[in-house]
Design a protein around this motif. Structure first.
Motif, PDB file in Angstrom:
ATOM      1  N   ALA A   8       0.842  -1.195   0.000  1.00 39.50           N
ATOM      2  CA  ALA A   8       0.000   0.000   0.000  1.00 39.50           C
ATOM      3  C   ALA A   8       0.876   1.244   0.000  1.00 39.50           C
ATOM      4  O   ALA A   8       1.999   1.232   0.518  1.00 39.50           O
ATOM      5  CB  ALA A   8      -0.907  -0.007   1.228  1.00 39.50           C
ATOM      6  N   ILE A   9       0.348   2.291  -0.601  1.00 42.13           N
ATOM      7  CA  ILE A   9       1.088   3.556  -0.635  1.00 42.13           C
ATOM      8  C   ILE A   9       0.312   4.580   0.183  1.00 42.13           C
ATOM      9  O   ILE A   9      -0.917   4.621   0.153  1.00 42.13           O
ATOM     10  CB  ILE A   9       1.324   4.025  -2.099  1.00 42.13           C
ATOM     11  N   GLY A  10       1.035   5.370   0.946  1.00 40.17           N
ATOM     12  CA  GLY A  10       0.411   6.424   1.736  1.00 40.17           C
ATOM     13  C   GLY A  10       0.647   7.768   1.077  1.00 40.17           C
ATOM     14  O   GLY A  10       1.608   7.942   0.318  1.00 40.17           O
ATOM     15  N   ALA A  98      -2.904  -0.735  13.334  1.00 44.07           N
ATOM     16  CA  ALA A  98      -3.885   0.189  12.757  1.00 44.07           C
ATOM     17  C   ALA A  98      -4.303  -0.197  11.336  1.00 44.07           C
ATOM     18  O   ALA A  98      -5.341   0.252  10.845  1.00 44.07           O
ATOM     19  CB  ALA A  98      -3.310   1.603  12.745  1.00 44.07           C
ATOM     20  N   LYS A  99      -3.508  -1.052  10.684  1.00 50.20           N
ATOM     21  CA  LYS A  99      -3.706  -1.290   9.246  1.00 50.20           C
ATOM     22  C   LYS A  99      -3.949  -2.748   8.860  1.00 50.20           C
ATOM     23  O   LYS A  99      -4.378  -3.026   7.743  1.00 50.20           O
ATOM     24  CB  LYS A  99      -2.450  -0.822   8.485  1.00 50.20           C
ATOM     25  N   SER A 100      -3.648  -3.704   9.759  1.00 43.82           N
ATOM     26  CA  SER A 100      -3.662  -5.124   9.344  1.00 43.82           C
ATOM     27  C   SER A 100      -4.553  -6.002  10.197  1.00 43.82           C
ATOM     28  O   SER A 100      -4.320  -7.203  10.280  1.00 43.82           O
ATOM     29  CB  SER A 100      -2.240  -5.685   9.352  1.00 43.82           C
ATOM     30  N   GLY A 167      -3.616   4.364  -2.867  1.00 44.76           N
ATOM     31  CA  GLY A 167      -3.792   5.603  -2.121  1.00 44.76           C
ATOM     32  C   GLY A 167      -5.220   6.128  -2.191  1.00 44.76           C
ATOM     33  O   GLY A 167      -6.018   5.722  -3.035  1.00 44.76           O
ATOM     34  N   THR A 168      -5.513   7.045  -1.262  1.00 46.16           N
ATOM     35  CA  THR A 168      -6.885   7.534  -1.137  1.00 46.16           C
ATOM     36  C   THR A 168      -6.961   9.048  -1.285  1.00 46.16           C
ATOM     37  O   THR A 168      -6.058   9.759  -0.852  1.00 46.16           O
ATOM     38  CB  THR A 168      -7.474   7.107   0.240  1.00 46.16           C
ATOM     39  N   PRO A 169      -8.037   9.537  -1.921  1.00 47.50           N
ATOM     40  CA  PRO A 169      -8.259  10.986  -1.960  1.00 47.50           C
ATOM     41  C   PRO A 169      -8.786  11.479  -0.602  1.00 47.50           C
ATOM     42  O   PRO A 169      -9.009  10.669   0.301  1.00 47.50           O
ATOM     43  CB  PRO A 169      -9.302  11.161  -3.058  1.00 47.50           C
TER      44      PRO A 169
END
Ligand code: MG
Length: 206
Positions: A8-10, A98-100, A167-169
């Protein structure tokens, strides 16, 4: 097929980096989500009882072929326990908790990608209970899918079937039990999930 790795990219959309108060670096900011945290094409997302502030992050997910090319796409939620992530950022510790967690990566069914040009300007949107919360276009990415893939392949042991989360907007926000979340990549795929929270384990009576 079991997903081994989720790369994943932040901070890949400037408006989201800004809302998180993050700076943008020249090098892609890559983190891992456990492959086993993915739930593909399910209608419910069951969050662990110990989570308090799970945020939606709508993202274009990309699946890699046996030759490590991008062959399929999906709309995905990079679910993030924001309180724990903020704490980890402050303490300089990893984001894994927090992510997995279980079901932290909700993925729709997949659509075929024949050429990368097909995904260079797709509209991405997310609604919670019919209210539009996130909107962006893949053309707004700081690091394009091709650039991200080449960086990830250069540095990590990437496997066939792995996913890239691109990534997210802006517009990320909390999810609550009972919420109905709809995510869409316009013209390609749309998926709806219902949010549930698992019951805490019963305390043992002796
Ligand atoms: Mg994300």
């Amino acid at each position: 097929m079991m997903i081994r790795n989720i790369w994943a990219i932040g901070r890949n959309y400037a408006d989201h980096a800004k809302e998180m108060g993050a700076t943008i670096s020249e090098r892609p900011m890559i983190f891992l989500k456990a492959g086993s945290s993915a739930s593909v094409n399910s209608t419910e997302i069951i969050l662990p009882y110990w989570t308090q502030e799970v945020h939606h992050e709508v993202e274009l997910a990309l699946k890699l072929s046996p030759h490590l090319h991008i062959i399929e796409g999906a709309v995905a939620l990079d679910l993030t326990e924001r309180n724990l992530q903020s704490e980890a950022k402050k303490q300089g510790t990893p984001w894994t908790l927090a992510k997995s967690f279980h079901n932290a990566c909700a993925v729709s069914a997949f659509f075929m990608i024949r050429k990368l040009e097909e995904i260079q300007d797709l509209r991405l949107r997310l609604w919670v209970n019919d209210e539009l919360r996130q909107e962006g276009r893949t053309s707004q990415m700081i690091h394009s899918p091709a650039k991200m893939l080449s960086y990830v392949k250069e540095h990590f042991p990437v496997c066939p079937g792995d996913l890239l989360l691109t990534g997210t907007p802006s517009g990320v926000g909390p999810l609550r039990a009972g919420d109905r979340v709809k995510a869409e990549i316009e013209g390609q795929i749309s998926h709806t999930w219902t949010i549930q929270v698992e019951a805490p384990p019963a305390t043992e009576n002796t």
